[in-house]
Design a protein around this motif. Structure first.
Motif, mmCIF file in Angstrom:
data_model
loop_
_atom_site.group_PDB
_atom_site.id
_atom_site.type_symbol
_atom_site.label_atom_id
_atom_site.label_comp_id
_atom_site.label_asym_id
_atom_site.label_seq_id
_atom_site.Cartn_x
_atom_site.Cartn_y
_atom_site.Cartn_z
ATOM 1 N N GLU A 29 9.960 4.019 1.413
ATOM 2 C CA GLU A 29 8.995 3.766 0.343
ATOM 3 C C GLU A 29 8.366 2.386 0.482
ATOM 4 O OE1 GLU A 29 11.572 4.179 -3.060
ATOM 5 O OE2 GLU A 29 12.121 2.056 -3.021
ATOM 6 N N ASP A 30 7.198 2.227 -0.122
ATOM 7 C CA ASP A 30 6.508 0.936 -0.166
ATOM 8 C C ASP A 30 5.901 0.854 -1.568
ATOM 9 O OD1 ASP A 30 5.107 -1.372 0.221
ATOM 10 O OD2 ASP A 30 3.733 -0.584 1.725
ATOM 11 N N VAL A 31 6.658 0.265 -2.494
ATOM 12 C CA VAL A 31 6.222 0.264 -3.891
ATOM 13 C C VAL A 31 6.223 -1.150 -4.477
ATOM 14 C CG1 VAL A 31 6.974 2.628 -4.398
ATOM 15 C CG2 VAL A 31 8.565 0.745 -4.735
ATOM 16 N N GLY A 32 5.453 -1.313 -5.535
ATOM 17 C CA GLY A 32 5.402 -2.574 -6.271
ATOM 18 C C GLY A 32 4.379 -3.541 -5.700
ATOM 19 N N GLY A 33 4.420 -4.775 -6.172
ATOM 20 C CA GLY A 33 3.436 -5.778 -5.764
ATOM 21 C C GLY A 33 2.145 -5.606 -6.553
ATOM 22 N N ALA A 34 1.104 -6.322 -6.115
ATOM 23 C CA ALA A 34 -0.168 -6.284 -6.844
ATOM 24 C C ALA A 34 -1.300 -5.843 -5.925
ATOM 25 C CB ALA A 34 -0.469 -7.656 -7.436
ATOM 26 N N ILE A 35 -0.966 -5.040 -4.895
ATOM 27 C CA ILE A 35 -1.989 -4.643 -3.935
ATOM 28 C C ILE A 35 -2.383 -3.177 -4.067
ATOM 29 C CG2 ILE A 35 -1.509 -6.374 -2.154
ATOM 30 C CD1 ILE A 35 0.187 -4.182 -0.774
ATOM 31 N N SER A 36 -3.536 -2.871 -3.508
ATOM 32 C CA SER A 36 -4.032 -1.500 -3.452
ATOM 33 C C SER A 36 -3.599 -0.879 -2.128
ATOM 34 C CB SER A 36 -5.561 -1.550 -3.540
ATOM 35 O OG SER A 36 -6.119 -0.320 -3.178
ATOM 36 N N ARG A 37 -3.179 0.363 -2.168
ATOM 37 C CA ARG A 37 -2.704 1.015 -0.941
ATOM 38 C C ARG A 37 -3.450 2.319 -0.655
ATOM 39 N NH1 ARG A 37 1.924 -0.878 -3.649
ATOM 40 N NH2 ARG A 37 3.462 -1.989 -2.385
ATOM 41 N N THR A 38 -3.592 2.617 0.623
ATOM 42 C CA THR A 38 -4.066 3.934 1.062
ATOM 43 C C THR A 38 -2.899 4.605 1.779
ATOM 44 O OG1 THR A 38 -6.377 3.307 1.270
ATOM 45 C CG2 THR A 38 -5.645 5.083 2.683
ATOM 46 N N LEU A 39 -2.700 5.885 1.506
ATOM 47 C CA LEU A 39 -1.548 6.620 2.054
ATOM 48 C C LEU A 39 -2.055 7.805 2.878
ATOM 49 C CD1 LEU A 39 1.622 7.133 1.888
ATOM 50 C CD2 LEU A 39 1.125 8.464 -0.178
ATOM 51 N N VAL A 40 -1.527 7.939 4.100
ATOM 52 C CA VAL A 40 -1.970 9.032 4.975
ATOM 53 C C VAL A 40 -0.760 9.790 5.522
ATOM 54 C CG1 VAL A 40 -3.418 9.653 6.966
ATOM 55 C CG2 VAL A 40 -3.820 7.483 5.780
ATOM 56 N N LEU A 41 -0.791 11.122 5.422
ATOM 57 C CA LEU A 41 0.255 11.959 6.042
ATOM 58 C C LEU A 41 -0.401 12.817 7.119
ATOM 59 C CD1 LEU A 41 3.001 13.561 6.264
ATOM 60 C CD2 LEU A 41 2.126 15.011 4.427
#
Lengths: 183, 290
Positions: free
Chosen positions: A153-165
């Motif tokens: 997992e990669d959760v938390g912080g104050a950043i925006s994320r893009t997720l690709v499967l």
């Protein structure tokens, strides 16, 4: 109920469109906010701009069925009407729908690899604004009850994320303003 | 010439807000304004009248008969809904450009602005603020400082992001440290230049630090909460991401809880998806206005 009895190869309310080569291999499915998609085609499933929302990917390496949800809020009890109309808006209604859709395509719970991203929050937040944390806690609770583990997992912080499967390989990639890495 | 002088010079080169928009905002800011004054403000602007009629006849409103005049439109939809749409559409030309400094592609700033406007209108209802239209408009315009500051942020991106990542500064504090000003301060100056009501100028200036005002201002609080909600929901996030301070005392001040925040977030996303569909839909043919 999403995926309960259906035998089709793609369950998605998301916008599916062919990528550059327009072949099945390069097809990309974009999952919008409050949306989910499951497929057994060798597509890439992508979601953008995860803030406090959570993106969950599931993938069965044996039947190569993969899925993704981008939910906004923890609990469908907030609005039963919206939870019914758009189950993927909430963890409590969307996450079960995601798993059911994958099961309908032959995925098996024990084989599913689960990865999680998002749940960001604003600075100086001591709780009131922390939708990200509540989203994450609700997911942990749901998965724990169903004896499902989170692989990474990669959760938390104050950043925006893009997720690709990548459903062909099961590879999951996280992108943010600092670059990308495999999850 | 210092960096800040350069930036201030840029404000003058920004295209002006259309005159009709300025008029409408002034009317919205006046609690005693009448429907007649609004019709007056719009009816001499033919392009806007045409757009209003197109919107009224679109699937978004699902009206059973064709709307052919402004008076008709006001009666069928109510002034509140209609003004919100007019403002959202009218700012599209200004807010639709890409803003590279903030990592925003074309359309993203407009989408984030409209989302903030919708959330502000929702919070106005929740906080029993009487002028919902004013809240909508203030939310819509909170990001205008980015139009000016974007190119400066782009040039100093490494230094700004280093302060954010390593010194845990908020993005606007980092802007202040590196560029000498923030998009909130610059946005307020733009709003002054556009002759927008003082209350809107104030809500832009203090969008990230509402408690700096003493006594607090409800409209400023509303814009802050709306922006926080939009960032949390991940609407058009840029390189600044969620790197802004959330002021918890604002929630307490208005008796709001995290459940209120979630309800606003939910309603905002639903409304935004409807509005976005409206923007993408082809023009609906309407007869000549009568």
């Amino acid at each position: 109920m999403i995926g309960a009895t259906d035998t089709q190869s793609e369950v998605s309310t998301a916008s599916a469109r062919a990528g550059g080569g327009a072949s099945a291999k390069s097809a990309q499915i974009t999952v919008d906010i409050a949306d989910l998609a499951v497929t057994n085609k060798p597509s890439k499933i992508i979601t953008h701009s995860l803030g406090s929302c959570i993106g969950v990917t599931i993938w069965d390496p044996e039947v190569r069925v993969g899925g993704m949800i981008h939910y906004m809020l923890p609990d469908g009890a907030l609005s039963p009407e919206k939870a019914k109309a758009k189950p993927a808006m909430f963890a409590t209604t969307g996450v079960p729908a995601l798993f059911r859709a994958a099961f309908a395509m032959g995925a098996v719970k024990k084989r599913l690899i689960v990865k999680v991203a998002g749940g960001s929050t604003l600075l100086d937040d001591n709780g009131t604004f922390n939708i990200g944390k509540r989203n994450y806690v609700m997911l942990r609770k749901l998965l724990w009850k169903n004896e499902i583990l989170i692989k990474s997992e990669d959760v938390g912080g104050a950043i925006s994320r893009t997720l690709v499967l990548d459903v062909a390989t099961g590879r999951v990639v996280i992108r943010n303003r600092n670059g990308e890495r495999e999850l | 010439m210092t960096n800040i002088d350069h930036i201030l010079d840029q404000i003058d080169t920004l295209p002006a807000l259309p005159t009709t928009s300025v008029k409408i905002v002034s009317i919205i800011g006046n609690p005693n304004a009448s429907v007649g004054e609004i019709v007056e403000a719009i009816k001499y602007d033919q392009a806007l009248t045409g757009e209003v009629l197109r919107l009224c006849n679109s699937a978004y409103f699902g009206l059973s008969r064709q709307i052919t005049s402004l008076n008709d439109a006001m009666v069928c939809l109510g002034t509140l809904k209609l003004l919100q749409l007019v403002m959202a559409v009218h700012t599209n030309g200004i807010l639709n450009q890409p803003q590279a400094g903030y990592g925003l592609e074309g359309g993203m700033l407009w989408r984030q602005s409209v989302a903030t406007a919708i959330a502000a209108a929702e919070f106005a209802k929740a906080a029993r603020y009487p002028n919902v239209n004013l809240a909508f408009t203030a939310g819509l315009l909170q990001g205008i400082g980015k139009l000016v500051l974007s190119s400066y942020v782009a040039k100093s991106a490494n230094e700004i992001l280093r302060l954010v990542d390593e010194e845990h500064k908020s993005f606007d504090d980092a802007e202040k440290a590196v560029l000498g000003s923030t998009h909130s301060e610059i946005g307020a100056l733009v709003a002054e230049r556009w002759k927008l009501p003082e209350v809107i100028v104030r809500s832009i200036r203090h969008q990230h630090d509402p408690s700096a005002l003493s006594p607090p201002d409800t409209l400023v609080d509303i814009v802050h909460l709306a922006l926080c909600t939009v960032l949390l929901m991940g609407i058009s996030l840029g390189t600044d991401g969620l790197c802004y301070r959330a002021d918890e005392s604002v929630m307490a001040r208005h008796g709001l809880t995290h459940a209120d925040l979630e309800v606003v977030g939910m309603n905002m996303c639903t409304e935004l998806q409807r509005l976005a569909a409206l923007q993408e839909s082809p023009s609906v043919a309407v007869g000549a206005s009568s």
